[in-house]
Motif scaffolding. Structure first.
Motif, PDB file in Angstrom:
ATOM      1  N   TRP A 326       0.834  -1.204   0.000  1.00 25.55           N
ATOM      2  CA  TRP A 326       0.000   0.000   0.000  1.00 25.55           C
ATOM      3  C   TRP A 326       0.870   1.256   0.000  1.00 25.55           C
ATOM      4  O   TRP A 326       0.609   2.211  -0.728  1.00 25.55           O
ATOM      5  N   ILE A 327       1.923   1.263   0.817  1.00 28.79           N
ATOM      6  CA  ILE A 327       2.822   2.422   0.843  1.00 28.79           C
ATOM      7  C   ILE A 327       3.535   2.558  -0.502  1.00 28.79           C
ATOM      8  O   ILE A 327       3.757   3.669  -0.995  1.00 28.79           O
ATOM      9  N   PHE A 328       3.895   1.446  -1.120  1.00 26.68           N
ATOM     10  CA  PHE A 328       4.538   1.458  -2.429  1.00 26.68           C
ATOM     11  C   PHE A 328       3.692   2.204  -3.453  1.00 26.68           C
ATOM     12  O   PHE A 328       4.212   2.938  -4.290  1.00 26.68           O
ATOM     13  N   LEU A 329       2.374   2.036  -3.350  1.00 28.72           N
ATOM     14  CA  LEU A 329       1.464   2.678  -4.301  1.00 28.72           C
ATOM     15  C   LEU A 329       1.080   4.095  -3.894  1.00 28.72           C
ATOM     16  O   LEU A 329       0.741   4.910  -4.762  1.00 28.72           O
ATOM     17  N   HIS A 330       1.121   4.408  -2.608  1.00 28.14           N
ATOM     18  CA  HIS A 330       0.628   5.704  -2.117  1.00 28.14           C
ATOM     19  C   HIS A 330       1.674   6.394  -1.233  1.00 28.14           C
ATOM     20  O   HIS A 330       1.353   6.805  -0.118  1.00 28.14           O
ATOM     21  N   PRO A 331       2.908   6.543  -1.673  1.00 28.51           N
ATOM     22  CA  PRO A 331       3.939   7.091  -0.770  1.00 28.51           C
ATOM     23  C   PRO A 331       3.669   8.520  -0.326  1.00 28.51           C
ATOM     24  O   PRO A 331       3.916   8.872   0.835  1.00 28.51           O
ATOM     25  N   GLN A 332       3.144   9.354  -1.217  1.00 29.98           N
ATOM     26  CA  GLN A 332       2.971  10.759  -0.866  1.00 29.98           C
ATOM     27  C   GLN A 332       1.944  10.943   0.243  1.00 29.98           C
ATOM     28  O   GLN A 332       2.063  11.855   1.064  1.00 29.98           O
ATOM     29  N   GLN A 333       0.944  10.105   0.286  1.00 29.58           N
ATOM     30  CA  GLN A 333      -0.058  10.213   1.339  1.00 29.58           C
ATOM     31  C   GLN A 333       0.560  10.050   2.718  1.00 29.58           C
ATOM     32  O   GLN A 333       0.054  10.586   3.701  1.00 29.58           O
ATOM     33  N   TYR A 334       1.654   9.290   2.802  1.00 29.14           N
ATOM     34  CA  TYR A 334       2.267   8.989   4.092  1.00 29.14           C
ATOM     35  C   TYR A 334       3.600   9.707   4.288  1.00 29.14           C
ATOM     36  O   TYR A 334       4.363   9.372   5.197  1.00 29.14           O
ATOM     37  N   GLY A 335       3.874  10.692   3.445  1.00 27.37           N
ATOM     38  CA  GLY A 335       5.097  11.452   3.606  1.00 27.37           C
ATOM     39  C   GLY A 335       6.354  10.668   3.310  1.00 27.37           C
ATOM     40  O   GLY A 335       7.429  10.983   3.829  1.00 27.37           O
ATOM     41  N   VAL A 336       6.248   9.638   2.492  1.00 31.31           N
ATOM     42  CA  VAL A 336       7.403   8.798   2.165  1.00 31.31           C
ATOM     43  C   VAL A 336       8.035   9.292   0.869  1.00 31.31           C
ATOM     44  O   VAL A 336       7.347   9.442  -0.147  1.00 31.31           O
ATOM     45  N   GLU A 337       9.313   9.547   0.915  1.00 22.71           N
ATOM     46  CA  GLU A 337      10.056   9.891  -0.291  1.00 22.71           C
ATOM     47  C   GLU A 337      11.051   8.772  -0.562  1.00 22.71           C
ATOM     48  O   GLU A 337      12.081   8.671   0.100  1.00 22.71           O
ATOM     49  N   PHE A 338      10.698   7.913  -1.484  1.00 27.61           N
ATOM     50  CA  PHE A 338      11.581   6.796  -1.794  1.00 27.61           C
ATOM     51  C   PHE A 338      12.861   7.311  -2.447  1.00 27.61           C
ATOM     52  O   PHE A 338      12.846   8.322  -3.158  1.00 27.61           O
ATOM     53  N   PRO A 339      13.987   6.617  -2.211  1.00 28.26           N
ATOM     54  CA  PRO A 339      15.242   7.058  -2.828  1.00 28.26           C
ATOM     55  C   PRO A 339      15.163   7.031  -4.344  1.00 28.26           C
ATOM     56  O   PRO A 339      14.495   6.176  -4.936  1.00 28.26           O
ATOM     57  N   LYS A 340      15.822   7.995  -4.971  1.00 25.66           N
ATOM     58  CA  LYS A 340      15.888   8.043  -6.429  1.00 25.66           C
ATOM     59  C   LYS A 340      17.055   7.161  -6.866  1.00 25.66           C
ATOM     60  O   LYS A 340      18.212   7.457  -6.578  1.00 25.66           O
ATOM     61  N   ILE A 341      16.756   6.067  -7.529  1.00 27.62           N
ATOM     62  CA  ILE A 341      17.770   5.071  -7.862  1.00 27.62           C
ATOM     63  C   ILE A 341      18.018   5.060  -9.365  1.00 27.62           C
ATOM     64  O   ILE A 341      17.085   4.902 -10.151  1.00 27.62           O
ATOM     65  N   ASN A 342      19.276   5.237  -9.758  1.00 25.57           N
ATOM     66  CA  ASN A 342      19.660   5.075 -11.161  1.00 25.57           C
ATOM     67  C   ASN A 342      19.966   3.601 -11.371  1.00 25.57           C
ATOM     68  O   ASN A 342      21.081   3.144 -11.107  1.00 25.57           O
ATOM     69  N   ALA A 343      18.970   2.843 -11.807  1.00 26.18           N
ATOM     70  CA  ALA A 343      19.116   1.393 -11.913  1.00 26.18           C
ATOM     71  C   ALA A 343      19.088   0.912 -13.356  1.00 26.18           C
ATOM     72  O   ALA A 343      18.739  -0.233 -13.629  1.00 26.18           O
ATOM     73  N   GLN A 344      19.465   1.779 -14.291  1.00 23.26           N
ATOM     74  CA  GLN A 344      19.517   1.362 -15.690  1.00 23.26           C
ATOM     75  C   GLN A 344      20.521   0.216 -15.826  1.00 23.26           C
ATOM     76  O   GLN A 344      21.685   0.352 -15.474  1.00 23.26           O
ATOM     77  N   PRO A 345      20.100  -0.977 -16.298  1.00 19.80           N
ATOM     78  CA  PRO A 345      21.010  -2.128 -16.339  1.00 19.80           C
ATOM     79  C   PRO A 345      22.219  -1.886 -17.246  1.00 19.80           C
ATOM     80  O   PRO A 345      22.132  -1.214 -18.270  1.00 19.80           O
ATOM     81  N   ALA A 346      23.351  -2.447 -16.839  1.00 19.44           N
ATOM     82  CA  ALA A 346      24.589  -2.378 -17.620  1.00 19.44           C
ATOM     83  C   ALA A 346      25.445  -3.566 -17.229  1.00 19.44           C
ATOM     84  O   ALA A 346      25.131  -4.305 -16.284  1.00 19.44           O
ATOM     85  N   THR A 347      26.499  -3.792 -17.963  1.00 15.82           N
ATOM     86  CA  THR A 347      27.462  -4.832 -17.619  1.00 15.82           C
ATOM     87  C   THR A 347      28.864  -4.232 -17.577  1.00 15.82           C
ATOM     88  O   THR A 347      29.122  -3.196 -18.184  1.00 15.82           O
ATOM     89  N   ILE A 348      29.745  -4.899 -16.845  1.00 20.38           N
ATOM     90  CA  ILE A 348      31.146  -4.479 -16.739  1.00 20.38           C
ATOM     91  C   ILE A 348      32.024  -5.676 -17.092  1.00 20.38           C
ATOM     92  O   ILE A 348      31.849  -6.761 -16.536  1.00 20.38           O
ATOM     93  N   ARG A 349      32.959  -5.459 -17.987  1.00 18.84           N
ATOM     94  CA  ARG A 349      33.977  -6.471 -18.267  1.00 18.84           C
ATOM     95  C   ARG A 349      35.194  -6.110 -17.419  1.00 18.84           C
ATOM     96  O   ARG A 349      35.817  -5.061 -17.621  1.00 18.84           O
ATOM     97  N   LEU A 350      35.532  -6.961 -16.479  1.00 12.72           N
ATOM     98  CA  LEU A 350      36.553  -6.625 -15.494  1.00 12.72           C
ATOM     99  C   LEU A 350      37.923  -6.489 -16.143  1.00 12.72           C
ATOM    100  O   LEU A 350      38.386  -7.389 -16.859  1.00 12.72           O
ATOM    101  N   ALA A 351      38.575  -5.362 -15.874  1.00 16.85           N
ATOM    102  CA  ALA A 351      39.907  -5.121 -16.421  1.00 16.85           C
ATOM    103  C   ALA A 351      40.975  -5.898 -15.666  1.00 16.85           C
ATOM    104  O   ALA A 351      42.067  -6.130 -16.188  1.00 16.85           O
ATOM    105  N   LYS A 352      40.669  -6.295 -14.428  1.00 13.32           N
ATOM    106  CA  LYS A 352      41.617  -7.069 -13.622  1.00 13.32           C
ATOM    107  C   LYS A 352      40.822  -7.889 -12.616  1.00 13.32           C
ATOM    108  O   LYS A 352      39.641  -7.606 -12.361  1.00 13.32           O
ATOM    109  N   SER A 353      41.450  -8.909 -12.063  1.00 17.03           N
ATOM    110  CA  SER A 353      40.752  -9.724 -11.071  1.00 17.03           C
ATOM    111  C   SER A 353      40.377  -8.858  -9.875  1.00 17.03           C
ATOM    112  O   SER A 353      41.084  -7.916  -9.510  1.00 17.03           O
ATOM    113  N   THR A 354      39.264  -9.180  -9.255  1.00 20.97           N
ATOM    114  CA  THR A 354      38.795  -8.352  -8.152  1.00 20.97           C
ATOM    115  C   THR A 354      37.813  -9.147  -7.316  1.00 20.97           C
ATOM    116  O   THR A 354      37.505 -10.303  -7.607  1.00 20.97           O
TER     117      THR A 354
END
Length: 526
Positions: A326-354
């Protein structure tokens, strides 16, 4: 991720509205003036389309999107100016278009716009269209617009749900925000599986928040595992479990989402699409839920004769899942400000072991509250946090993580510092004086006797005998101390993690160790 990443154009709506007072009155137009008005309206239509196309680019993280959208809004401002000067041009119609687009832009940026709005409903930030490979993303987003949440009509909003909302908004608020951040990083692989099965996204989030707080490697004391906490037997029914490589697919977000969607649909079919009973089955066993539903004659889960047959854990679980949804759908009613997440998918080819630990250090925490370890672990559940990943391996990430990796983790001071910290050995700090460095005192004897002994001829000594072959050393053992992980122990004694795990009966991916536990150090070179 906000729909729009650019700033609101500088023409205020009040100023634009003021222009209406100086708008030329409409009179009978000559053919020439009418042609000019038509041309102005065509320009506004073209600018609006240009702006809409730019929004698509922004949503897909295309760098051309922001300047293109700004240019489109500039075109509209030019059109408004031209309309004011043109006899017979109706500014009000064109201004409506401009205000509507500014409102759409403001919804993505958080800017205030002087526009009449209805009751607060869904926060648009977390219902932006997904990446291109998400099926029917636009339709799914539309289902979550204000006053159009199908989920709201599928559950009963009552004091039990309100009490659950109260808990999520007080002592459990950090868990709610963490769950949201973790979910957004895996949303692109989880939500499509539920969308294909026509299940509400809010319900997916609610279950995940209550079950695991969005931690892929969560495990319970009774054996449930993964984001959706499948028990081994239930997981096997839906294709989850060991895949033959040492990895349990209950920890894979996409597989867990697919299996949980199939399970919920199975329960919903058998329980007349009743979400409360389906959630009770998910938590407390499908047999009990089905029996109580039959005995209650399909009455509400909240009917006392049904409700009181469920264990306390299930009575808590059902309203808490619905409350999170319910909060997920109605955050503003409850004063919830969800974090702004840059979650655009990507991949990384590792330049070195890690390792994921090393990446967590060099990536830093720019753009996030707690750093990127949880996102990396959730996106790459097959890898241990302290296990070495070979150079050339492609790992999952986001566009933000990929950018930070290239900037800070390939080379440079932060990369060097991360490697130093990740390879630091606590034992190297312990000083162990050698025998050669020892200096002490001896008793003083008779000086004359000592001189005589020094003057005596040397006594012949027999030839040394060859040293016996060293006895074969038995496998060593090591006692685990607080802070040890299997990876750090393997690095210290030059062992292979899989061999060390097999020798001690440790199971991937957790390799759980306890202080005081004795390990057989088979196959170690040190």
């Amino acid at each position: 991720m906000p729909v729009s990443l650019f700033s609101v154009r500088p023409l205020p709506l009040l100023v634009a509205a003021t222009l209406l007072t100086v708008m030329p009155a409409a009179h009978a137009l000559s053919a020439r003036d009418k042609a000019k008005v038509d041309a102005i309206e065509a320009r506004m239509t073209a600018a609006e389309k240009r702006y809409s196309d730019a929004l698509v680019l922004v949503t897909n993280a295309d760098p051309k999107g922001t300047p293109e959208a700004d240019a489109a809004l500039e075109d509209m401002e030019d059109v408004l100016t031209a309309c004011i000067a043109q006899k017979g041009c109706q500014v009000s119609g064109l201004l409506t278009t401009y205000k509507r687009l500014l409102k759409k832009q403001s919804d993505g940026t958080g800017e205030d716009v002087e526009e009449d709005v209805g009751p607060l409903e869904a926060d648009p930030d977390h219902i932006a269209p997904l990446v291109a490979n998400v099926p029917e993303a636009a339709r799914a987003a539309a289902l979550l617009n204000d006053h159009r949440h199908a989920f709201d009509d599928m559950v009963e909003y009552n004091p039990a749900i309100q009490a659950g909302i109260r808990r999520w908004l007080t002592d459990m608020r950090p868990s709610l925000l963490t769950s949201y951040e973790n979910y957004m990083n895996v949303r692109a692989v989880m939500w499509p599986e539920w969308e294909k099965n026509a299940l509400p996204e809010a319900l997916l989030f609610g279950i995940m928040a209550k079950e695991s707080n969005g931690r892929v490697h969560a495990s319970s004391r009774v054996g449930a595992a993964g984001l959706m906490q499948f028990m081994p037997a239930t997981g096997r029914r839906f294709g989850l479990g060991p895949d033959g490589t040492g990895f349990d697919t209950r920890f894979d977000p996409r597989s867990a989402a697919e299996a949980s969607a199939a399970y919920m649909n199975e329960r919903m079919r058998g329980l007349n699409k009743n979400i409360e009973y389906a959630l009770a089955a998910y938590n407390g066993g499908e047999g009990r839920a089905a029996r109580i539903y039959r005995e209650a004659g399909g009455q509400s889960f909240w009917t006392d004769s049904a409700y009181n047959q469920f264990p306390g854990e299930t009575k808590d679980y059902v309203p808490m899942v619905i409350a999170a949804a319910w909060i997920f759908l109605h955050p503003q009613q409850y004063g919830v400000e969800f974090p702004k997440i840059n979650a655009q998918p990507a991949t990384i080819r590792l330049a070195k072991s890690t390792t994921i630990y090393e990446l967590t250090i060099c990536l830093g925490s720019t753009g996030t509250r707690d750093g990127y370890m949880r996102a990396l672990r959730n996106l790459n559940p097959r890898y241990e946090a302290d296990g070495w990943i070979p150079a050339g391996t492609t790992i999952n990430a986001t566009t933000r993580i990929a950018g930070l990796y290239n900037r800070y983790c390939v080379s440079g001071p932060r990369a060097d510092l991360a490697r130093t910290l990740i390879t630091a050995d606590i034992n190297a700090a312990i000083k162990r004086p050698s025998a050669a460095a020892f200096t002490g005192s001896v008793a003083v004897g008779d000086v004359q006797a000592l001189q005589a002994a020094q003057a005596a001829p040397p006594v012949a000594t027999p030839a040394p005998r060859p040293a016996p072959a060293p006895a074969r050393r038995a496998a060593r053992s090591y006692t685990v101390v607080r802070g040890d992980t299997l990876g750090s122990i393997a690095n210290r004694f030059q062992c292979a993690v899989p061999a060390l795990a097999r020798a001690n009966g440790l199971r991937a991916p957790a390799y759980a160790l306890k202080p005081g536990q004795s390990l057989k150090m088979e196959g170690c070179r040190r």
